[in-house]
Design a protein around this motif. Structure first.
Motif, PDB file in Angstrom:
ATOM      1  N   VAL A 166      -5.797 -12.814   1.799  1.00 28.29           N
ATOM      2  CA  VAL A 166      -5.148 -11.902   2.121  1.00 28.29           C
ATOM      3  C   VAL A 166      -6.122 -10.467   2.367  1.00 28.29           C
ATOM      4  N   VAL A 167      -5.604  -9.570   3.487  1.00 30.44           N
ATOM      5  CA  VAL A 167      -6.348  -8.381   3.595  1.00 30.44           C
ATOM      6  C   VAL A 167      -5.395  -7.131   3.632  1.00 30.44           C
ATOM      7  N   PRO A 168      -5.847  -5.941   3.535  1.00 27.97           N
ATOM      8  CA  PRO A 168      -4.737  -4.706   3.588  1.00 27.97           C
ATOM      9  C   PRO A 168      -4.778  -4.660   5.071  1.00 27.97           C
ATOM     10  N   LYS A 169      -3.328  -4.115   5.560  1.00 31.11           N
ATOM     11  CA  LYS A 169      -3.260  -3.923   6.870  1.00 31.11           C
ATOM     12  C   LYS A 169      -4.409  -2.470   7.304  1.00 31.11           C
ATOM     13  N   PRO A 170      -4.735  -2.572   8.459  1.00 33.54           N
ATOM     14  CA  PRO A 170      -5.751  -1.531   8.915  1.00 33.54           C
ATOM     15  C   PRO A 170      -5.545  -0.167   8.616  1.00 33.54           C
ATOM     16  N   GLY A 171      -6.319   0.641   8.010  1.00 37.74           N
ATOM     17  CA  GLY A 171      -6.070   1.822   7.724  1.00 37.74           C
ATOM     18  C   GLY A 171      -5.535   2.206   6.286  1.00 37.74           C
ATOM     19  N   VAL A 172      -4.773   1.021   5.675  1.00 42.49           N
ATOM     20  CA  VAL A 172      -4.297   1.532   4.490  1.00 42.49           C
ATOM     21  C   VAL A 172      -4.790   1.829   3.418  1.00 42.49           C
ATOM     22  N   GLU A 173      -6.096   1.706   2.881  1.00 42.99           N
ATOM     23  CA  GLU A 173      -6.896   1.996   2.149  1.00 42.99           C
ATOM     24  C   GLU A 173      -7.343   3.326   2.121  1.00 42.99           C
ATOM     25  N   ARG A 174      -7.528   3.840   3.323  1.00 41.44           N
ATOM     26  CA  ARG A 174      -7.946   5.230   3.670  1.00 41.44           C
ATOM     27  C   ARG A 174      -6.754   5.976   3.449  1.00 41.44           C
ATOM     28  N   MET A 175      -5.661   5.713   3.731  1.00 36.93           N
ATOM     29  CA  MET A 175      -4.171   6.418   3.732  1.00 36.93           C
ATOM     30  C   MET A 175      -3.949   6.593   2.097  1.00 36.93           C
ATOM     31  N   LEU A 176      -4.108   5.649   1.656  1.00 37.43           N
ATOM     32  CA  LEU A 176      -3.745   5.545  -0.117  1.00 37.43           C
ATOM     33  C   LEU A 176      -4.731   6.468  -0.746  1.00 37.43           C
ATOM     34  N   ALA A 177      -6.110   6.478  -0.441  1.00 36.96           N
ATOM     35  CA  ALA A 177      -7.007   7.548  -1.029  1.00 36.96           C
ATOM     36  C   ALA A 177      -6.551   8.889  -0.732  1.00 36.96           C
ATOM     37  N   LEU A 178      -6.339   9.314   0.342  1.00 36.60           N
ATOM     38  CA  LEU A 178      -5.768  10.476   0.806  1.00 36.60           C
ATOM     39  C   LEU A 178      -4.522  10.815  -0.010  1.00 36.60           C
ATOM     40  N   LEU A 179      -3.634  10.239  -0.043  1.00 30.95           N
ATOM     41  CA  LEU A 179      -2.133  10.255  -0.665  1.00 30.95           C
ATOM     42  C   LEU A 179      -2.702  10.696  -2.338  1.00 30.95           C
ATOM     43  N   LYS A 180      -3.659   9.727  -2.929  1.00 33.88           N
ATOM     44  CA  LYS A 180      -3.910   9.870  -4.265  1.00 33.88           C
ATOM     45  C   LYS A 180      -4.701  11.274  -4.474  1.00 33.88           C
ATOM     46  N   MET A 181      -5.421  11.573  -3.713  1.00 35.47           N
ATOM     47  CA  MET A 181      -6.340  13.029  -3.694  1.00 35.47           C
ATOM     48  C   MET A 181      -5.458  14.148  -3.712  1.00 35.47           C
ATOM     49  N   GLU A 182      -4.191  13.882  -2.705  1.00 30.28           N
ATOM     50  CA  GLU A 182      -3.395  14.939  -2.769  1.00 30.28           C
ATOM     51  C   GLU A 182      -2.480  14.997  -3.840  1.00 30.28           C
ATOM     52  N   GLY A 183      -2.553  14.192  -4.860  1.00 30.38           N
ATOM     53  CA  GLY A 183      -1.593  14.304  -6.012  1.00 30.38           C
ATOM     54  C   GLY A 183      -0.318  13.601  -5.910  1.00 30.38           C
ATOM     55  N   VAL A 184      -0.299  12.718  -4.651  1.00 32.06           N
ATOM     56  CA  VAL A 184       0.931  11.984  -4.672  1.00 32.06           C
ATOM     57  C   VAL A 184       1.010  10.657  -5.631  1.00 32.06           C
ATOM     58  N   TRP A 185       1.969  10.737  -6.230  1.00 30.65           N
ATOM     59  CA  TRP A 185       2.319   9.499  -7.052  1.00 30.65           C
ATOM     60  C   TRP A 185       2.717   8.190  -6.694  1.00 30.65           C
ATOM     61  N   MET A 186       2.358   7.235  -6.671  1.00 31.00           N
ATOM     62  CA  MET A 186       2.755   5.973  -5.744  1.00 31.00           C
ATOM     63  C   MET A 186       2.963   4.743  -6.710  1.00 31.00           C
ATOM     64  N   TYR A 187       3.934   3.855  -6.320  1.00 34.04           N
ATOM     65  CA  TYR A 187       4.582   2.880  -6.848  1.00 34.04           C
ATOM     66  C   TYR A 187       4.905   1.551  -5.841  1.00 34.04           C
ATOM     67  N   VAL A 188       4.686   0.256  -6.385  1.00 37.19           N
ATOM     68  CA  VAL A 188       4.916  -0.645  -5.297  1.00 37.19           C
ATOM     69  C   VAL A 188       6.275  -1.250  -5.806  1.00 37.19           C
ATOM     70  N   ALA A 189       7.071  -1.485  -4.690  1.00 35.32           N
ATOM     71  CA  ALA A 189       8.429  -2.157  -4.752  1.00 35.32           C
ATOM     72  C   ALA A 189       8.260  -3.398  -3.860  1.00 35.32           C
ATOM     73  N   THR A 190       8.171  -4.479  -4.420  1.00 39.44           N
ATOM     74  CA  THR A 190       8.311  -5.838  -3.632  1.00 39.44           C
ATOM     75  C   THR A 190       9.176  -6.995  -4.109  1.00 39.44           C
ATOM     76  N   ALA A 191       9.642  -7.669  -2.975  1.00 38.76           N
ATOM     77  CA  ALA A 191      10.326  -8.597  -3.288  1.00 38.76           C
ATOM     78  C   ALA A 191       9.521 -10.070  -3.930  1.00 38.76           C
ATOM     79  N   THR A 192       8.332  -9.983  -3.694  1.00 35.93           N
ATOM     80  CA  THR A 192       7.246 -11.049  -4.079  1.00 35.93           C
ATOM     81  C   THR A 192       7.284 -11.066  -5.766  1.00 35.93           C
ATOM     82  N   ASP A 193       7.348 -12.126  -6.270  1.00 34.69           N
ATOM     83  CA  ASP A 193       7.407 -12.432  -7.794  1.00 34.69           C
ATOM     84  C   ASP A 193       5.901 -11.743  -8.282  1.00 34.69           C
ATOM     85  N   HIS A 194       6.311 -11.143  -9.551  1.00 36.56           N
ATOM     86  CA  HIS A 194       5.112 -10.602 -10.016  1.00 36.56           C
ATOM     87  C   HIS A 194       3.784 -11.095 -10.241  1.00 36.56           C
TER      88      HIS A 194
END
Length: 214
Positions: A85-113
């Motif tokens: 499995v791989v991240p979708k293109p551009g995802v890691e850059r986007m997450l890094a920018l959001l984290k740098m801007e102080g956005v708090w993030m959580y994952v909500a998934t239907a897949t089992d833990h």
């Protein structure tokens, strides 16, 4: 209005993984020496994991109960998550920018833990998130907003300042009806992209082209 919190679906939103789920039934049956019907994957797409396992066991005469079919299918998808499995293109850059801007993030998934943990670990994305909640934790599917509400409580953000990122129309509608701002993320597994564009507050064709949500 600045973005305070973000809740991300995993499969099809953060990870390029929906194709593996969509072909899981056919792949599994071929490993069992059975040739799947042309419409199998379409039929299974509308079912829960347990319903699909029961259907395969009965329809193809596998000689095993649904629990065993589910165990073997989980092993197959776990291998995909663990090694391919791989991240979708551009995802890691986007997450890094959001984290740098102080956005708090959580994952909500239907897949089992256990499976989600394997996937996020291989993709190297969990470092951007404060945690993960699954539909199993919430005891509800994503036609109910409980999984998003649980993530919001753990983030301790205001709902009106939190965006839910989803690739599936029904889940997007659930979050929107619950009062969240929503971002539709394109994935070929969702055929009604016109409705995604019309109903979401934001539409992201590709994270590579993403600029800002504010």
């Amino acid at each position: 209005m600045r973005l305070q919190g973000a809740i991300f679906d995993m499969d099809g939103t953060l990870l390029d993984s929906m194709q593996a789920w969509g072909a899981l039934g056919s792949s599994f049956l071929r490993r069992q020496g059975k040739e799947p019907g042309e419409d199998l994957d379409r039929i299974l797409w509308t079912m829960s994991f347990r319903e699909g396992a029961a259907y395969c066991a009965e329809r193809y005469g596998l000689g095993m109960d649904p629990e065993e079919v589910m165990r073997l299918m989980r092993t197959e998808i776990a291998d995909f998550y663990r090694f391919r499995v791989v991240p979708k293109p551009g995802v890691e850059r986007m997450l890094a920018l959001l984290k740098m801007e102080g956005v708090w993030m959580y994952v909500a998934t239907a897949t089992d833990h256990p499976l989600a943990d394997i996937a996020m670990d291989h993709a190297g994305l969990m470092k951007y998130f404060r945690g993960m909640v699954t539909c199993g934790d919430a005891g509800r599917k994503k036609d109910d907003p409980k999984v998003y509400e649980m993530a919001l409580r753990r983030l301790r953000c205001k709902k009106e300042d939190t965006v839910v990122f989803e690739d599936a129309l029904f889940a997007l509608r659930t979050a929107k009806a619950a009062g969240f701002r929503t971002a539709a993320v394109y994935d070929p597994s969702e055929q009604d992209q016109d409705a995604m564009k019309a109903e979401a507050d934001y539409y992201i064709r590709s994270f590579e082209d993403w600029t800002e949500i504010g």
